[in-house]
Design a protein around this motif. Structure first.
Motif, PDB file in Angstrom:
ATOM      1  N   ILE A  17       0.869  -1.129  -0.099  1.00 18.82           N
ATOM      2  CA  ILE A  17       0.062  -0.025   0.093  1.00 18.82           C
ATOM      3  C   ILE A  17       0.912   1.379   0.008  1.00 18.82           C
ATOM      4  O   ILE A  17       0.607   2.169  -0.988  1.00 18.82           O
ATOM      5  N   ALA A  18       2.029   1.047   0.834  1.00 21.09           N
ATOM      6  CA  ALA A  18       2.792   2.253   0.662  1.00 21.09           C
ATOM      7  C   ALA A  18       3.647   2.528  -0.711  1.00 21.09           C
ATOM      8  O   ALA A  18       3.715   3.661  -1.231  1.00 21.09           O
ATOM      9  N   ALA A  19       3.990   1.543  -1.564  1.00 22.24           N
ATOM     10  CA  ALA A  19       4.324   1.556  -2.833  1.00 22.24           C
ATOM     11  C   ALA A  19       3.488   2.146  -3.586  1.00 22.24           C
ATOM     12  O   ALA A  19       3.656   3.051  -4.371  1.00 22.24           O
ATOM     13  N   ALA A  20       2.136   1.799  -3.425  1.00 17.43           N
ATOM     14  CA  ALA A  20       0.840   2.626  -4.284  1.00 17.43           C
ATOM     15  C   ALA A  20       1.072   4.150  -4.009  1.00 17.43           C
ATOM     16  O   ALA A  20       0.950   5.096  -4.797  1.00 17.43           O
ATOM     17  N   GLY A  21       1.193   4.320  -2.444  1.00 14.33           N
ATOM     18  CA  GLY A  21       1.338   5.697  -2.197  1.00 14.33           C
ATOM     19  C   GLY A  21       2.490   6.525  -2.724  1.00 14.33           C
ATOM     20  O   GLY A  21       2.237   7.716  -3.165  1.00 14.33           O
ATOM     21  N   VAL A  22       3.749   5.754  -2.701  1.00 12.02           N
ATOM     22  CA  VAL A  22       5.043   6.425  -3.133  1.00 12.02           C
ATOM     23  C   VAL A  22       4.473   6.692  -4.617  1.00 12.02           C
ATOM     24  O   VAL A  22       4.984   7.854  -5.261  1.00 12.02           O
ATOM     25  N   ILE A  23       4.405   5.971  -5.490  1.00 14.01           N
ATOM     26  CA  ILE A  23       4.211   5.994  -6.990  1.00 14.01           C
ATOM     27  C   ILE A  23       3.105   6.900  -7.132  1.00 14.01           C
ATOM     28  O   ILE A  23       3.304   7.763  -8.103  1.00 14.01           O
ATOM     29  N   THR A  24       1.976   6.978  -6.475  1.00  8.07           N
ATOM     30  CA  THR A  24       0.927   7.806  -6.687  1.00  8.07           C
ATOM     31  C   THR A  24       1.443   9.614  -6.417  1.00  8.07           C
ATOM     32  O   THR A  24       1.161  10.364  -7.155  1.00  8.07           O
ATOM     33  N   SER A  25       2.285   9.635  -5.405  1.00  7.94           N
ATOM     34  CA  SER A  25       2.874  11.055  -5.198  1.00  7.94           C
ATOM     35  C   SER A  25       3.840  11.354  -6.397  1.00  7.94           C
ATOM     36  O   SER A  25       3.801  12.271  -6.731  1.00  7.94           O
ATOM     37  N   GLY A  26       4.642  10.241  -6.893  1.00  8.76           N
ATOM     38  CA  GLY A  26       5.621  10.626  -7.711  1.00  8.76           C
ATOM     39  C   GLY A  26       4.752  10.885  -9.371  1.00  8.76           C
ATOM     40  O   GLY A  26       5.174  12.010 -10.055  1.00  8.76           O
ATOM     41  N   ALA A  27       3.680  10.347  -9.290  1.00 11.61           N
ATOM     42  CA  ALA A  27       2.884  10.549 -10.463  1.00 11.61           C
ATOM     43  C   ALA A  27       2.413  12.106 -10.438  1.00 11.61           C
ATOM     44  O   ALA A  27       2.389  12.888 -11.311  1.00 11.61           O
ATOM     45  N   VAL A  28       1.739  12.418  -9.457  1.00 12.50           N
ATOM     46  CA  VAL A  28       1.176  13.797  -9.278  1.00 12.50           C
ATOM     47  C   VAL A  28       2.023  14.850  -9.346  1.00 12.50           C
ATOM     48  O   VAL A  28       1.714  15.888  -9.891  1.00 12.50           O
ATOM     49  N   ALA A  29       3.454  14.506  -8.844  1.00 13.09           N
ATOM     50  CA  ALA A  29       4.270  15.530  -8.804  1.00 13.09           C
ATOM     51  C   ALA A  29       4.623  15.924 -10.374  1.00 13.09           C
ATOM     52  O   ALA A  29       5.513  16.948 -10.841  1.00 13.09           O
ATOM     53  N   ASN A  30       4.650  14.809 -11.169  1.00 13.05           N
ATOM     54  CA  ASN A  30       4.835  14.913 -12.625  1.00 13.05           C
ATOM     55  C   ASN A  30       3.599  15.139 -13.467  1.00 13.05           C
ATOM     56  O   ASN A  30       3.851  15.147 -14.625  1.00 13.05           O
ATOM     57  N   GLY A  31       2.661  15.670 -12.774  1.00 13.11           N
ATOM     58  CA  GLY A  31       1.600  16.180 -13.674  1.00 13.11           C
ATOM     59  C   GLY A  31       0.634  14.721 -14.204  1.00 13.11           C
ATOM     60  O   GLY A  31      -0.179  15.148 -15.197  1.00 13.11           O
ATOM     61  N   VAL A  32       0.748  13.686 -13.585  1.00  8.88           N
ATOM     62  CA  VAL A  32       0.214  12.629 -14.111  1.00  8.88           C
ATOM     63  C   VAL A  32      -0.784  12.156 -13.216  1.00  8.88           C
ATOM     64  O   VAL A  32      -0.863  12.173 -12.065  1.00  8.88           O
ATOM     65  N   ASP A  33      -2.030  12.134 -13.736  1.00  8.05           N
ATOM     66  CA  ASP A  33      -3.394  11.715 -13.060  1.00  8.05           C
ATOM     67  C   ASP A  33      -3.295  10.288 -12.731  1.00  8.05           C
ATOM     68  O   ASP A  33      -2.598   9.600 -13.420  1.00  8.05           O
ATOM     69  N   VAL A  34      -3.904  10.001 -11.830  1.00  7.01           N
ATOM     70  CA  VAL A  34      -3.929   8.638 -11.367  1.00  7.01           C
ATOM     71  C   VAL A  34      -5.266   7.958 -11.017  1.00  7.01           C
ATOM     72  O   VAL A  34      -6.350   8.473 -10.281  1.00  7.01           O
ATOM     73  N   ASN A  35      -5.786   6.873 -11.358  1.00  8.78           N
ATOM     74  CA  ASN A  35      -6.945   6.091 -10.801  1.00  8.78           C
ATOM     75  C   ASN A  35      -6.422   4.593 -10.458  1.00  8.78           C
ATOM     76  O   ASN A  35      -5.549   4.005 -10.601  1.00  8.78           O
ATOM     77  N   ILE A  36      -7.091   4.666  -9.089  1.00  8.92           N
ATOM     78  CA  ILE A  36      -6.544   3.369  -8.199  1.00  8.92           C
ATOM     79  C   ILE A  36      -7.844   2.562  -8.121  1.00  8.92           C
ATOM     80  O   ILE A  36      -8.787   3.238  -7.688  1.00  8.92           O
ATOM     81  N   PHE A  37      -7.910   1.382  -8.371  1.00  6.06           N
ATOM     82  CA  PHE A  37      -8.821   0.473  -8.145  1.00  6.06           C
ATOM     83  C   PHE A  37      -8.451  -0.421  -7.012  1.00  6.06           C
ATOM     84  O   PHE A  37      -7.580  -1.411  -7.023  1.00  6.06           O
ATOM     85  N   VAL A  38      -9.074  -0.255  -5.899  1.00  5.95           N
ATOM     86  CA  VAL A  38      -8.758  -1.011  -4.581  1.00  5.95           C
ATOM     87  C   VAL A  38      -9.325  -2.188  -4.672  1.00  5.95           C
ATOM     88  O   VAL A  38     -10.819  -2.333  -4.334  1.00  5.95           O
ATOM     89  N   THR A  39      -8.766  -3.467  -4.474  1.00  5.45           N
ATOM     90  CA  THR A  39      -9.654  -4.735  -4.450  1.00  5.45           C
ATOM     91  C   THR A  39      -9.175  -5.575  -3.527  1.00  5.45           C
ATOM     92  O   THR A  39      -8.105  -5.325  -2.769  1.00  5.45           O
ATOM     93  N   PHE A  40      -9.639  -6.574  -3.290  1.00  5.53           N
ATOM     94  CA  PHE A  40      -9.338  -7.988  -2.422  1.00  5.53           C
ATOM     95  C   PHE A  40      -8.773  -7.496  -1.122  1.00  5.53           C
ATOM     96  O   PHE A  40      -9.424  -6.775  -0.298  1.00  5.53           O
ATOM     97  N   TRP A  41      -7.406  -7.668  -0.840  1.00  5.55           N
ATOM     98  CA  TRP A  41      -6.868  -7.565   0.576  1.00  5.55           C
ATOM     99  C   TRP A  41      -6.875  -6.157   0.721  1.00  5.55           C
ATOM    100  O   TRP A  41      -6.972  -5.635   1.883  1.00  5.55           O
ATOM    101  N   ALA A  42      -6.423  -5.499  -0.175  1.00  3.76           N
ATOM    102  CA  ALA A  42      -6.072  -3.688  -0.087  1.00  3.76           C
ATOM    103  C   ALA A  42      -7.681  -3.162   0.557  1.00  3.76           C
ATOM    104  O   ALA A  42      -7.595  -2.189   1.393  1.00  3.76           O
ATOM    105  N   LEU A  43      -8.773  -3.791  -0.101  1.00  2.13           N
ATOM    106  CA  LEU A  43      -9.937  -3.124   0.293  1.00  2.13           C
ATOM    107  C   LEU A  43     -10.315  -3.157   1.591  1.00  2.13           C
ATOM    108  O   LEU A  43     -10.919  -2.322   2.158  1.00  2.13           O
ATOM    109  N   LEU A  44      -9.985  -4.367   2.344  1.00  2.00           N
ATOM    110  CA  LEU A  44     -10.122  -4.485   3.913  1.00  2.00           C
ATOM    111  C   LEU A  44      -9.303  -3.486   4.596  1.00  2.00           C
ATOM    112  O   LEU A  44      -9.664  -2.876   5.416  1.00  2.00           O
TER     113      LEU A  44
END
Lengths: 137, 78
Positions: A17-44
């Motif tokens: 989950i931290a990896a998703a957070g870090v990559i999402t941070s890096g994406a928005v820093a570069n002006g990239v939009d992000v869609n996250i689909f949270v499923t299975f274990w992460a949804l819990l």
């Protein structure tokens, strides 16, 4: 038009989950939009009242107590907090998976406020189709 | 040359990418011409932040090594 990245967040271990957070941070820093689909274990782990133990992925299983302790001592932000921060900077959309929501009787209001909707896989894939990359974490 | 900042963000103790994210947040709130200073104990920031400043076309005033932390100073030019 901004580039878009899509992420399927399946794992509920805190390092993933931290990896998703870090990559999402890096994406928005570069002006990239992000869609996250949270499923299975992460949804819990995205439930407001989640009380499941924090775990690390297999690689760190034998030293997870030490790593979790260090992360706590150093007040490292959780992945969900990082995603929230990223949303303040750029376009980040977080969706819960309809299948897992049904299986586990999870409603939208049971989930962290950062989750804006519960959607099916087809809607997510149509977003992924418009993205330059899609990650499975 | 050091310029007196209009906004100072103390992100010491925050880990990558925390200080950079704090800087971008401040940049979004700032008016054009404002000088923003970020304190960071995360070594990654001293490369990440100037790279972001260059990419987004802002002005890097300087990266200063302080006692136990770095200070990155930028000016919002657009």
């Amino acid at each position: 038009m901004a580039k878009t990245m899509s992420i399927v967040l399946d794992s509920g271990t805190i390092d993933k989950i931290a990896a998703a957070g870090v990559i999402t941070s890096g994406a928005v820093a570069n002006g990239v939009d992000v869609n996250i689909f949270v499923t299975f274990w992460a949804l819990l782990k995205f439930r407001k009242n989640d009380d499941t133990p924090n775990k690390l992925s297999y690689d760190g299983a034998d030293i997870s107590d030490m790593v979790l302790k260090k992360m706590g001592e150093k007040k490292v932000q959780s992945g969900i907090e990082m995603i929230k921060n990223a949303k303040e900077i750029g376009n980040v959309h977080v969706y819960g998976c309809a299948l897992m929501s049904d299986v586990m009787d999870i409603k939208k209001e049971d989930l962290d406020d950062i989750v804006e909707d519960i959607i099916g896989v087809s809607e997510f894939v149509s977003m992924s189709e418009e993205s330059y990359t899609t990650l499975f974490i | 040359m050091y310029v007196k900042p209009d906004r100072v963000i103390d992100a010491r103790g925050s880990y990558c990418p925390g200080p950079l994210m704090e800087m971008i947040k401040a940049y979004k709130q700032a008016k054009i011409g404002e000088v923003i200073s970020v304190y960071s104990t995360d070594a990654g920031t001293k490369k990440d932040a100037p790279a972001w400043i260059a990419k987004s076309g802002q002005e890097l005033v300087g990266v200063f090594e302080r006692e136990g932390y770095y200070e990155i100073v930028m000016r919002k030019v657009k």
